[in-house]
Design a protein around this motif. Sequence first.
Motif, PDB file in Angstrom:
ATOM      1  N   LYS A  10      62.928 -71.410  81.538  1.00 59.07           N
ATOM      2  CA  LYS A  10      62.174 -70.481  80.697  1.00 59.07           C
ATOM      3  C   LYS A  10      62.769 -69.078  80.766  1.00 59.07           C
ATOM      4  O   LYS A  10      62.734 -68.334  79.775  1.00 59.07           O
ATOM      5  CB  LYS A  10      60.707 -70.458  81.128  1.00 59.07           C
ATOM      6  CG  LYS A  10      59.946 -71.725  80.776  1.00 59.07           C
ATOM      7  CD  LYS A  10      58.490 -71.613  81.195  1.00 59.07           C
ATOM      8  CE  LYS A  10      57.724 -72.881  80.816  1.00 59.07           C
ATOM      9  NZ  LYS A  10      56.296 -72.811  81.243  1.00 59.07           N
ATOM     10  N   THR A  11      63.314 -68.718  81.914  1.00 64.13           N
ATOM     11  CA  THR A  11      63.969 -67.418  82.035  1.00 64.13           C
ATOM     12  C   THR A  11      65.193 -67.344  81.134  1.00 64.13           C
ATOM     13  O   THR A  11      65.451 -66.319  80.493  1.00 64.13           O
ATOM     14  CB  THR A  11      64.386 -67.172  83.500  1.00 64.13           C
ATOM     15  OG1 THR A  11      63.221 -67.191  84.338  1.00 64.13           O
ATOM     16  CG2 THR A  11      65.086 -65.824  83.643  1.00 64.13           C
ATOM     17  N   VAL A  12      65.951 -68.430  81.077  1.00 58.38           N
ATOM     18  CA  VAL A  12      67.123 -68.488  80.199  1.00 58.38           C
ATOM     19  C   VAL A  12      66.705 -68.344  78.735  1.00 58.38           C
ATOM     20  O   VAL A  12      67.316 -67.592  77.962  1.00 58.38           O
ATOM     21  CB  VAL A  12      67.900 -69.803  80.403  1.00 58.38           C
ATOM     22  CG1 VAL A  12      69.000 -69.954  79.358  1.00 58.38           C
ATOM     23  CG2 VAL A  12      68.492 -69.857  81.805  1.00 58.38           C
ATOM     24  N   ILE A  13      65.656 -69.050  78.345  1.00 60.30           N
ATOM     25  CA  ILE A  13      65.167 -68.970  76.962  1.00 60.30           C
ATOM     26  C   ILE A  13      64.675 -67.562  76.658  1.00 60.30           C
ATOM     27  O   ILE A  13      64.910 -67.013  75.580  1.00 60.30           O
ATOM     28  CB  ILE A  13      64.045 -69.997  76.720  1.00 60.30           C
ATOM     29  CG1 ILE A  13      64.570 -71.426  76.915  1.00 60.30           C
ATOM     30  CG2 ILE A  13      63.463 -69.843  75.317  1.00 60.30           C
ATOM     31  CD1 ILE A  13      65.724 -71.793  76.014  1.00 60.30           C
ATOM     32  N   ALA A  57      67.707 -61.203  73.620  1.00 57.49           N
ATOM     33  CA  ALA A  57      69.000 -60.794  73.067  1.00 57.49           C
ATOM     34  C   ALA A  57      69.014 -60.898  71.552  1.00 57.49           C
ATOM     35  O   ALA A  57      69.586 -60.056  70.854  1.00 57.49           O
ATOM     36  CB  ALA A  57      70.116 -61.645  73.668  1.00 57.49           C
ATOM     37  N   ASP A  58      68.365 -61.937  71.018  1.00 57.71           N
ATOM     38  CA  ASP A  58      68.328 -62.132  69.563  1.00 57.71           C
ATOM     39  C   ASP A  58      67.479 -61.068  68.876  1.00 57.71           C
ATOM     40  O   ASP A  58      67.817 -60.599  67.789  1.00 57.71           O
ATOM     41  CB  ASP A  58      67.783 -63.525  69.226  1.00 57.71           C
ATOM     42  CG  ASP A  58      68.774 -64.620  69.560  1.00 57.71           C
ATOM     43  OD1 ASP A  58      69.958 -64.301  69.762  1.00 57.71           O
ATOM     44  OD2 ASP A  58      68.366 -65.794  69.632  1.00 57.71           O
ATOM     45  N   ILE A  59      66.357 -60.721  69.501  1.00 62.12           N
ATOM     46  CA  ILE A  59      65.405 -59.808  68.858  1.00 62.12           C
ATOM     47  C   ILE A  59      65.763 -58.348  69.097  1.00 62.12           C
ATOM     48  O   ILE A  59      65.840 -57.542  68.164  1.00 62.12           O
ATOM     49  CB  ILE A  59      63.973 -60.073  69.370  1.00 62.12           C
ATOM     50  CG1 ILE A  59      63.575 -61.526  69.084  1.00 62.12           C
ATOM     51  CG2 ILE A  59      62.988 -59.110  68.715  1.00 62.12           C
ATOM     52  CD1 ILE A  59      63.618 -61.895  67.614  1.00 62.12           C
ATOM     53  N   ILE A  60      65.991 -57.997  70.345  1.00 63.54           N
ATOM     54  CA  ILE A  60      66.228 -56.593  70.692  1.00 63.54           C
ATOM     55  C   ILE A  60      67.701 -56.245  70.666  1.00 63.54           C
ATOM     56  O   ILE A  60      68.104 -55.156  70.299  1.00 63.54           O
ATOM     57  CB  ILE A  60      65.643 -56.293  72.095  1.00 63.54           C
ATOM     58  CG1 ILE A  60      64.145 -56.580  72.098  1.00 63.54           C
ATOM     59  CG2 ILE A  60      65.903 -54.847  72.478  1.00 63.54           C
ATOM     60  CD1 ILE A  60      63.493 -56.337  73.431  1.00 63.54           C
ATOM     61  N   GLY A 105      53.079 -53.866  74.190  1.00 69.23           N
ATOM     62  CA  GLY A 105      52.995 -54.654  72.957  1.00 69.23           C
ATOM     63  C   GLY A 105      54.242 -55.466  72.711  1.00 69.23           C
ATOM     64  O   GLY A 105      54.182 -56.614  72.275  1.00 69.23           O
ATOM     65  N   GLN A 106      55.391 -54.876  73.013  1.00 71.58           N
ATOM     66  CA  GLN A 106      56.648 -55.572  72.818  1.00 71.58           C
ATOM     67  C   GLN A 106      56.775 -56.758  73.765  1.00 71.58           C
ATOM     68  O   GLN A 106      57.223 -57.836  73.375  1.00 71.58           O
ATOM     69  CB  GLN A 106      57.810 -54.595  73.037  1.00 71.58           C
ATOM     70  CG  GLN A 106      59.173 -55.185  72.706  1.00 71.58           C
ATOM     71  CD  GLN A 106      60.290 -54.200  72.972  1.00 71.58           C
ATOM     72  OE1 GLN A 106      60.598 -53.905  74.128  1.00 71.58           O
ATOM     73  NE2 GLN A 106      60.867 -53.670  71.915  1.00 71.58           N
ATOM     74  N   GLU A 119      55.068 -64.380  73.354  1.00 67.97           N
ATOM     75  CA  GLU A 119      54.643 -65.311  72.318  1.00 67.97           C
ATOM     76  C   GLU A 119      55.837 -66.006  71.670  1.00 67.97           C
ATOM     77  O   GLU A 119      55.785 -67.207  71.370  1.00 67.97           O
ATOM     78  CB  GLU A 119      53.809 -64.581  71.264  1.00 67.97           C
ATOM     79  CG  GLU A 119      52.466 -64.076  71.779  1.00 67.97           C
ATOM     80  CD  GLU A 119      51.733 -63.264  70.744  1.00 67.97           C
ATOM     81  OE1 GLU A 119      52.310 -63.043  69.639  1.00 67.97           O
ATOM     82  OE2 GLU A 119      50.591 -62.834  71.011  1.00 67.97           O
ATOM     83  N   LEU A 120      56.917 -65.256  71.438  1.00 71.69           N
ATOM     84  CA  LEU A 120      58.121 -65.842  70.843  1.00 71.69           C
ATOM     85  C   LEU A 120      58.744 -66.878  71.767  1.00 71.69           C
ATOM     86  O   LEU A 120      59.212 -67.936  71.324  1.00 71.69           O
ATOM     87  CB  LEU A 120      59.133 -64.746  70.524  1.00 71.69           C
ATOM     88  CG  LEU A 120      58.793 -63.818  69.355  1.00 71.69           C
ATOM     89  CD1 LEU A 120      59.780 -62.656  69.294  1.00 71.69           C
ATOM     90  CD2 LEU A 120      58.801 -64.579  68.040  1.00 71.69           C
TER      91      LEU A 120
END
Length: 458
Positions: free
Chosen positions: A380-383, A389-392, A431-432, A438-439
């Motif tokens: 889960k840490t890897v995910i 990385a994808d979002i931020i 919030g972030q 959730e993602l």
Amino acid sequence: MGTKNSSSDLVSESRKRRCIKDPVVDSGVVPDECIKIYLVSSKEEVDSVDISPLQDLDLNQFFEEDDKIYGYTELKITIWVSTISFHAYADISFQKKSDGGKGITDLKFCLQKIFGENLIDNKDDFNQTFSTEIGFVKSVVSNGEVLKQNSHGAHGSKKSVSEGDLSDVEVIRIVDIMSVGTLYSRLVPFVLLLIDGSNPIDITDPCWEIFVIVKKKRDEEVDNHVQLLGLAALYRFFHYPNSSRLRLGQILVLPPYQKKGYCRFLLNALTEFAHSEDLYDLTIEEPLDSIQYIRTCIDIERLLAFEPIKTALNSTVLRLKHENLSKKSESSYFGPPPSVTEEVRKSLKINKKQFLQCWEVLTYISLIEGGGDKYMENYKTVISDRVRADIIGKECGNRKKVIDIETEFDEEMSFVMFNGPGNPVEENEKGQEEQMRELVEERMRVIESIAAKVSNSN
């Protein structure tokens, strides 16, 4: 000096005022509320109460500037669309027309925005198309190229489509430009109505290629009747120095045939076609979640049988079992080696972005099969690192920052904004982090679902 009004004049004026009514303002009708569209395969189904209308259509975009119909009372529009010839007929009924200040919507003009020349005015003429156009699909695909799937692709399709159905289903590449134009022009309404955000493709562009999935039906009156189940439109790009890339721009299985495995069957055939043509890779333009899910299931099955990735996958799983990622201040790379990514692209035509998503599922499957439930926190840490990385962005410390500066002008306007390291406001950070959590949970649900789906099909 004015004159006094007589009593008779006052009564007359009062009556005039009572006769003047407030103008009726036409608030309009939302098209989705008054229009029902039915797909029918025979004239007996027209007016039948046993069929259901298409759901979740966005019809509002075709009517007026504010997406409404004006000038009709108790308006009802019933539209039948033939799955034999793809012609349409609209039955329009209403109580009366009245201009309430917004004018009267030209219904025929608006419906032709959707159906074009496929719209037939007369119901009897529409019913006749079920017999006169029965051979339409067969004539269009008669000169096409039937795609052949290898044993693995056919086996994967049989998991979703019954043996009887599969034996009569074919995926055909239409190579004749006239046939492409004739067929696609009749399918444009389905593209507009059923594919979110789609516009008709330019069929005069030779880089577009059309593939259809059809089913041969036994008919006592018609020899080898062919039923169209769906289509796919792909664009061929040149890839330097001497190759091509194929991008799937539109894919659609008609509503009566959805959730029966035909989309998987079609995607399998396209994958095999890309392999047989030795293309650089096959990509999908902005795939819906449902298409992405099916695509990943197909690719996972192919990757599980692909020997070159097994060593790299075992190495990744071993690291997840022996490292404690919770104690590391920086994220580590647990993706596939570049050499494996390139080998997958060359041999399986899976592009890098898609392979990275598949790699997450492959890693999860390998962990579970090795009894790795206790290592799931590491996974889960890897995910989480991947989603972050994808979002931020990979440089998570770089954020927009505002700094006050001295100025001789308005003090309220004296600031500079730039990208650089800095801490966000605590409230925004909370919030972030909640959104990130959730993602990650959503991504885990998708991974677990795909893994279960693949495991059950093997």
